[in-house]
Write an enzyme that holds these catalytic residues in place. Structure first.
Site, PDB file in Angstrom:
ATOM      1  N   ASP A  21       0.880  -1.179   0.000  1.00  0.00           N
ATOM      2  CA  ASP A  21       0.000   0.000   0.000  1.00  0.00           C
ATOM      3  C   ASP A  21       0.914   1.225   0.000  1.00  0.00           C
ATOM      4  O   ASP A  21       2.133   1.109   0.219  1.00  0.00           O
ATOM      5  CB  ASP A  21      -0.875  -0.021   1.269  1.00  0.00           C
ATOM      6  N   SER A  22       0.326   2.397  -0.192  1.00  0.00           N
ATOM      7  CA  SER A  22       1.120   3.631  -0.097  1.00  0.00           C
ATOM      8  C   SER A  22       1.668   3.825   1.317  1.00  0.00           C
ATOM      9  O   SER A  22       2.634   4.558   1.507  1.00  0.00           O
ATOM     10  CB  SER A  22       0.238   4.833  -0.444  1.00  0.00           C
ATOM     11  N   CYS A  84      -4.466  -1.645  -1.808  1.00  0.00           N
ATOM     12  CA  CYS A  84      -4.615  -0.205  -2.012  1.00  0.00           C
ATOM     13  C   CYS A  84      -5.562   0.002  -3.187  1.00  0.00           C
ATOM     14  O   CYS A  84      -5.296  -0.501  -4.290  1.00  0.00           O
ATOM     15  CB  CYS A  84      -3.231   0.359  -2.330  1.00  0.00           C
ATOM     16  N   GLU A 163      -1.678   8.323   8.652  1.00  0.00           N
ATOM     17  CA  GLU A 163      -0.225   8.068   8.580  1.00  0.00           C
ATOM     18  C   GLU A 163       0.502   8.726   9.755  1.00  0.00           C
ATOM     19  O   GLU A 163       1.505   8.217  10.230  1.00  0.00           O
ATOM     20  CB  GLU A 163       0.348   8.609   7.263  1.00  0.00           C
ATOM     21  N   CYS A 195     -11.061   3.286   0.412  1.00  0.00           N
ATOM     22  CA  CYS A 195      -9.607   3.472   0.569  1.00  0.00           C
ATOM     23  C   CYS A 195      -9.233   2.601   1.760  1.00  0.00           C
ATOM     24  O   CYS A 195      -9.936   2.620   2.776  1.00  0.00           O
ATOM     25  CB  CYS A 195      -9.287   4.940   0.837  1.00  0.00           C
ATOM     26  N   HIS A 197      -7.065   2.840   3.947  1.00  0.00           N
ATOM     27  CA  HIS A 197      -6.739   3.527   5.203  1.00  0.00           C
ATOM     28  C   HIS A 197      -7.980   3.686   6.100  1.00  0.00           C
ATOM     29  O   HIS A 197      -7.858   3.665   7.324  1.00  0.00           O
ATOM     30  CB  HIS A 197      -6.176   4.926   4.925  1.00  0.00           C
TER      31      HIS A 197
HETATM   32  N1  DGL Z   1      -4.752   3.214   0.993  1.00  0.00           N
HETATM   33  C1  DGL Z   1      -4.777   3.641  -0.346  1.00  0.00           C
HETATM   34  C2  DGL Z   1      -6.080   3.393  -1.061  1.00  0.00           C
HETATM   35  O1  DGL Z   1      -6.722   2.409  -0.751  1.00  0.00           O
HETATM   36  C3  DGL Z   1      -3.976   4.833  -0.723  1.00  0.00           C
HETATM   37  C4  DGL Z   1      -4.340   6.132  -0.151  1.00  0.00           C
HETATM   38  C5  DGL Z   1      -3.352   7.196  -0.568  1.00  0.00           C
HETATM   39  O2  DGL Z   1      -2.147   6.951  -0.475  1.00  0.00           O
HETATM   40  O3  DGL Z   1      -3.803   8.266  -0.999  1.00  0.00           O
HETATM   41  O4  DGL Z   1      -6.463   4.109  -1.952  1.00  0.00           O
END
Ligand code: DGL
Length: 276
Positions: A21-22, A84, A163, A195, A197
């Site tokens: 993931d990011s 992600c 984060e 997302c 996150h």
């Molecule tokens: N967790 C990620 C997603 O599902 C990335 C969020 C990001 O880095 O902007 O989109």
């Protein structure tokens, strides 16, 4: 396009499953996979040095996804979970073409599930601009949202808050409330967390929605899909005992590790820095 050579671990059940993931968001998927597949060895990569992906170009996210997949393969991964939504939107098809022998499991906002659950046929989707503005997402709406009003809301600032470890913080709640307001005004009864996150703070989002809105995320369906795909390839690890999890990040471990420990509820979790 460059194709990449297959690796012997692609047929070894002992080999780990790679996740990326990011940043820390994909841990919401890893957590669900750990519950569904406790014996599997797993490697998690957080691309914290390049987080967030949501406002980046598809090309940038695609090239990061390729580099991280090469790293996971070099660590022996037998399958890769793109944990992600933004990277799945930007890179999943490209990854499948670039690594033809490798099993990829991607993620997308759970619009199909929401459409089934919604009683008033009004659903909201929270996600990044990259995900909600992408072709995969518009195909998803065309194919699965007939007869339903779908209100999508690109969210700014929430990934950064998570984060930074502000999981239990009024500033995070303010971002949630601001972004939910237009959706709640439309009378949605189902909210999709698009997302990875956001499930980390699912309870706070659900509390801000109130009792009339069902909040859904995609961790468990992705974990089940991973189990099916590994089973179909005879790649499920059958050895007794819990699998190992290793954590890597392109960011500073002193910053990333405390947030990961909080999310995984594991005070002994260690993060190794790598820069693929
Ligand atoms: N967790 C990620 C997603 O599902 C990335 C969020 C990001 O880095 O902007 O989109």
């Amino acid at each position: 396009m460059k194709k990449h050579a297959a690796c012997p671990c692609l047929s070894d059940p002992e080999a780990p499953v790679g996740f990326f993931d990011s940043g820390v968001g994909g841990l919401s998927v890893l957590r669900a996979a750990r519950r569904a597949l406790p014996r599997e060895n797993m490697i998690y990569f957080a691309d914290s040095a390049h987080c967030p992906y949501g406002g980046r170009s598809s090309g940038f996210v695609r090239s990061r996804s390729l580099a991280i997949t090469r790293f996971l393969l070099a660590r022996g991964a037998k399958a890769v979970v793109v944990a992600c939504n933004s990277a799945s939107e930007a890179a999943l098809e490209h990854l499948r073409r670039s690594f033809p022998g490798l099993e990829f499991v991607g993620i997308e906002p759970a619009v199909k599930v929401a459409q089934r659950l919604s009683r008033n046929h009004r659903i909201g989707v929270l996600g990044t601009s990259l995900t909600l503005g992408g072709e995969r997402f518009s195909r998803l709406l065309e194919n699965f949202a007939a007869g339903t009003e779908v209100y999508s809301q690109p969210v700014a600032g929430l990934v950064e808050s998570i984060e930074a470890g502000r999981l239990d913080d009024p500033r995070t709640d303010a971002i949630i409330r601001r972004n939910l307001r237009p959706l709640l005004k439309k009378g949605i009864d189902t909210l999709v967390l698009g997302c990875t996150h956001y499930p980390v703070i699912k309870e706070r989002i659900a509390a801000a929605c109130g009792p009339g809105v069902e909040v859904i995320d995609t961790g468990l369906p992705v974990a089940r899909q991973l189990r099916r795909r590994l089973g179909a390839r005879n790649l499920l690890r059958l050895s007794l005992g819990a699998g190992r999890i290793e954590y890597f990040s392109s960011g500073e471990p002193a910053v990333v590790a405390p947030v990961m420990r909080a999310i995984m509820a594991d005070p002994s979790l260690r993060v190794i820095r790598r820069a693929p």
